[in-house]
Scaffold this active site. Structure first.
Site, mmCIF file in Angstrom:
data_model
loop_
_atom_site.group_PDB
_atom_site.id
_atom_site.type_symbol
_atom_site.label_atom_id
_atom_site.label_comp_id
_atom_site.label_asym_id
_atom_site.label_seq_id
_atom_site.Cartn_x
_atom_site.Cartn_y
_atom_site.Cartn_z
ATOM 1 N N HIS B 265 43.187 3.697 2.400
ATOM 2 C CA HIS B 265 42.023 4.454 2.026
ATOM 3 C C HIS B 265 40.669 3.781 2.215
ATOM 4 O O HIS B 265 39.794 4.374 2.729
ATOM 5 C CB HIS B 265 42.193 4.934 0.270
ATOM 6 C CG HIS B 265 41.207 5.743 -0.275
ATOM 7 N ND1 HIS B 265 41.273 6.950 -0.273
ATOM 8 C CD2 HIS B 265 39.574 5.370 -0.471
ATOM 9 C CE1 HIS B 265 39.842 7.628 -0.721
ATOM 10 N NE2 HIS B 265 39.058 6.664 -0.723
ATOM 11 N N GLU B 266 40.386 2.558 1.660
ATOM 12 C CA GLU B 266 39.119 2.077 2.044
ATOM 13 C C GLU B 266 38.882 1.735 3.213
ATOM 14 O O GLU B 266 37.815 1.862 3.931
ATOM 15 C CB GLU B 266 39.028 0.700 1.132
ATOM 16 C CG GLU B 266 39.272 1.061 -0.523
ATOM 17 C CD GLU B 266 38.293 2.157 -0.775
ATOM 18 O OE1 GLU B 266 36.933 2.269 -0.506
ATOM 19 O OE2 GLU B 266 38.437 2.688 -2.309
ATOM 20 N N HIS B 269 37.634 4.647 4.970
ATOM 21 C CA HIS B 269 35.984 4.593 4.851
ATOM 22 C C HIS B 269 35.267 3.594 5.798
ATOM 23 O O HIS B 269 34.345 3.802 6.717
ATOM 24 C CB HIS B 269 35.657 4.174 3.690
ATOM 25 C CG HIS B 269 35.605 5.157 2.262
ATOM 26 N ND1 HIS B 269 34.877 6.279 2.546
ATOM 27 C CD2 HIS B 269 36.386 5.220 1.365
ATOM 28 C CE1 HIS B 269 35.094 6.857 1.581
ATOM 29 N NE2 HIS B 269 35.910 6.327 0.637
ATOM 30 N N GLU B 295 34.575 10.700 2.679
ATOM 31 C CA GLU B 295 35.890 10.776 2.052
ATOM 32 C C GLU B 295 37.030 11.229 2.993
ATOM 33 O O GLU B 295 38.199 10.937 2.643
ATOM 34 C CB GLU B 295 35.703 11.598 0.727
ATOM 35 C CG GLU B 295 36.808 11.514 -0.190
ATOM 36 C CD GLU B 295 37.015 10.070 -0.861
ATOM 37 O OE1 GLU B 295 35.954 9.367 -0.887
ATOM 38 O OE2 GLU B 295 38.139 10.142 -1.612
#
Lengths: 500, 500
Positions: B265-266, B269, B295
């Protein structure tokens, strides 16, 4: 506005200045510990902006009026108020004469140059570093010119780290020290007593080194809820603000002394920072009055406490249990000798207490010549070798162990090295004064009790506030800074080890 | 000054603003990763000062003139210049109406409150947190009042993270989504096909988790020379500046999914931040135009790439060799089912793709009621439980799994949660559009090739610049943001797993 109003406005201004500086300190810490390589250009710009914002506030013409008004307050010269006004004046003086663009340029180029230095070091190329040094020297000389001086330009860079010190005083101090240390060094080198250092080489796993170093740091009084210890290629301490003191160290898997004493050194700095009154933080005179005094705290713990026999009476059994089998057959006496081993070497950071200041003498003479325009940066590699021949009688085998060993000049820190020697001298003076007052400190160390030493320093140094370093030392020891205590203490410590 | 001169002066002003923000971002990153506990009060003051300095520059009345002049430039509405002027105007509008003291107070109190939240969480006491939330809500409502609004106050906080979005739109989007997702959820919960999740619990040593996560991060394209991955209790990503992108994650020794998917997820980003044109950095419109769009990049990689069968065809053999014997008897099919397991739970961060947005609906309705003055902070614990009963049909067993699970409100981030749902929806829309254009992406993933996916995102999102998110999504997918693609993609993925 009356004098009291002006003083409070002055403090408010300096609160903002101190907060800006503390952001910059964190950026610097991060740069050396966790920043990814790609971040360096951006970091240089961040640091340059903060340097500019700080400068703008310190150079603000209205600050001069506030300082003049605040100076009318009827206070004792030894008071915190007087110290704050005095230090505000010194900083305003330094900044008001220098354009912001120069300050920003120095901040940006020295941030970039520190990384250029690291690259030059790993590729063993002085040539890569010299153009950076040339540019930085030109900027720093220009800054010194703008600020102005009575004696020589080097006085100005010295004053940045050691307010009030002059080139002439430092030259005299270093040469008397070299003169009086040399006979001791010769006796040691002539000693027939074997003091093997090799026992400190071997298998010292980093996790265990770290755990022993943390144990020692905690034992001597460092508060880890208000600080931390990381690793970085070039160890340093950085006080971010009240409750946040950062130390770094480096551990080498086959070398015990480097990591342990480096940690204790930085912890010494940290104990000072943690001992300064938190509530006064941000006032211009709340910080240590000189880097030499700050350094004295690092050296005192690293050298006079942590290399003492008493210290190892307590810690050696612990070290032996941690580093088994490496230390299984080593005696306390041999270990104590090894950590006090004296030898000439081309490397400052690995130098012992006796030869250390000869390395400083080399750097001081080179810096002074550079600032006088008597030496060109392009001639620095040759001049470096010549000075090492002159003062230490040896020559580095590679640029990495020669000119490239220190990053100070790439960081723009000309005038910084002499504070190391001042630190050594003041550390010895304070340590001997504490012993005179409190008796056998090593007996405390031997039972793991470091509080008397720390409390004495808290009372006589950490909590004294911002007085000229000569006053602090005079107050704590009864004499102004000199090299006598240092030579006496070294002689007393090394005589039994080397059977002098 | 002509329009072009005004525009260049505007960019120079925003360069300083961006550098100040980037210092603040680093301070925030440090606070969550390495800052010692004692540093929090000082950190709050540092962050408050930087917020004040940034605000002062954004609120400067002369900025309005520069913006007005620069707006006279004859440029296309889709150009970078137009985007910069537009975003400068939005930021100036927001800041010029708010006093600096309020900005500083919010920055200081929210920094302190995040730590108060962590303490309240570990002592399971909502009561400890409520006074902080009450104070913060009052400050944020006062800020919204100062900025002004046509619709309702909540529009103003929404606009901070999702420029242009309105409360009414978000309410409509969330309720259509909930309406259409519920039948899918019911079919899944009624499915007789066993999809055991327990195979992801067991022994997953952290060092190995970290090494696999780094391998996956590198494989999908994150550049570690321009970034790093640390751990923190509450993972986040922080772009410090060009060449310096920081991600954090958290690993749990007996839970594979949490650490792995959190990292991906990060990294999502991070890939966006690393894909934005470095040279444009600091211009007001150089950053992502909305947190929802940002996001979407995190969700796309976490959910649509890293939970796909193709992804695990490539990585499962590697995972099995790393986590032996835990995964020895687990099949690829069972593993793929487990990482897509659907279940109702009280915890947002552990929610699956189907139920996740119901957690957002709860938070959105509570935030909106707080801003309308229809709900008091003191009634929040009861209202939280009631909303969970209403939308998820369950109730948290402890405050830690209830109101105390999220730190957003303590950080002052009201209006932030809806960006998570927007991210989910846009991620699905982008992923399906990419598949339409490029065919079987999972076949690429299965051979470890993530470049086509990344390059498509670079071209259609990362390099598009600062256009309204609706335009970006329309351009990339041919339709404005909606929930349809999301429900379709979930149905398509989960049907074979649950035999729907």
């Amino acid at each position: 506005m009356d004098a009291s109003g002006a003083y409070h406005e002055l403090l408010a201004r300096f609160r903002e200045i101190a907060l800006i500086s503390s952001c910059s300190t964190l950026l610097g810490w991060d740069e050396e510990t966790y920043m990814p390589p790609g971040g360096i250009e951006h970091r240089a710009q961040q640091i340059a902006l903060l340097a500019g914002l700080r400068h703008q506030r310190l150079a603000d013409p209205s600050l001069a009026d506030l300082i003049a008004h605040a100076a009318e307050l009827d206070v004792d010269a030894g008071s915190a108020i007087a110290a704050n006004v005095r230090e505000a004046k010194r900083l305003h003086h330094r900044h008001s004469r220098v354009p912001r663009s120069l300050i920003e340029e120095i901040a940006e180029i020295t941030t970039m140059a520190q990384h250029a230095w690291a690259t030059a070091r790993s590729s063993q190329s002085s040539e890569q570093l010299l153009p950076w040094l040339d540019k930085i020297l030109a900027l720093k000389r220009s800054e010194a010119q703008s600020i102005g001086h009575e004696g020589e330009a080097y006085d100005v860079v010295l004053d940045e780290f050691e307010p009030g010190a002059t080139t002439v005083q430092i030259a005299a101090l270093l040469s008397s020290l070299a003169r009086d240390v040399r006979p001791l060094l010769e006796r040691i080198l002539a000693s027939k007593r074997p003091v093997p250092k090799e026992i400190l080489r071997g298998s010292f796993p980093i996790a265990e080194q770290r755990s022993l170093a943390l144990e020692a740091a905690t034992a001597i009084g460092f508060d880890f809820s208000d600080g931390r210890l990381d690793t970085s290629p070039h160890p340093f301490s950085a006080s971010i603000g009240p409750g946040d003191c950062r130390l770094t160290t480096r551990f080498i898997p086959d070398n015990f002394s480097e990591g342990f004493f480096c940690t204790l050194h930085e912890v010494g700095h940290g104990l000072y920072d943690q001992g300064i009154d938190k509530d006064a933080w941000a006032a211009p005179g709340s910080d240590s009055p000189s880097l030499g005094l700050h350094e004295s705290q690092a050296r005192l713990w690293e050298n006079f406490v942590a290399r003492s026999l008493g210290f190892w009476e307590h810690f050696f059994p612990r070290a032996r249990s941690v580093f088994t089998p490496t230390l299984d057959r080593v005696s306390l006496e041999a270990f104590h000798g090894a950590v006090n081993h004296v030898a000439l070497s081309p490397l400052r950071v690995r130098a012992d207490m006796v030869t250390y200041d000869l390395h400083i003498l080399v750097r001081f003479e080179l810096e002074r010549a550079l600032f006088r325009g008597e030496l060109d940066v392009s001639d620095l590699p040759g001049a470096w070798d010549a000075k090492y021949e002159e003062h230490l009688g040896l020559r580095a085998k590679s640029p990495r162990d020669g000119l490239l060993q220190d990053g100070h000049w790439a960081a723009g820190m000309f005038g910084y090295f002499p504070t190391y020697t001042l630190g050594n001298l003041v550390a010895a003076q304070l340590y001997r004064a504490a012993k005179r007052e409190m008796g056998d400190l090593e007996a405390d160390f031997a039972v793991g009790d470091f509080r008397p030493m720390l409390l004495w320093l808290r009372e006589n140094v950490h909590r004294i506030g911002h007085r000229p370093v000569t006053e602090v030392v005079q107050g704590a020891t009864g004499a102004p800074p000199s090299h006598h205590a240092f030579v006496e203490e070294l002689t007393a410590r090394l005589s039994p080890i080397y059977e002098l």
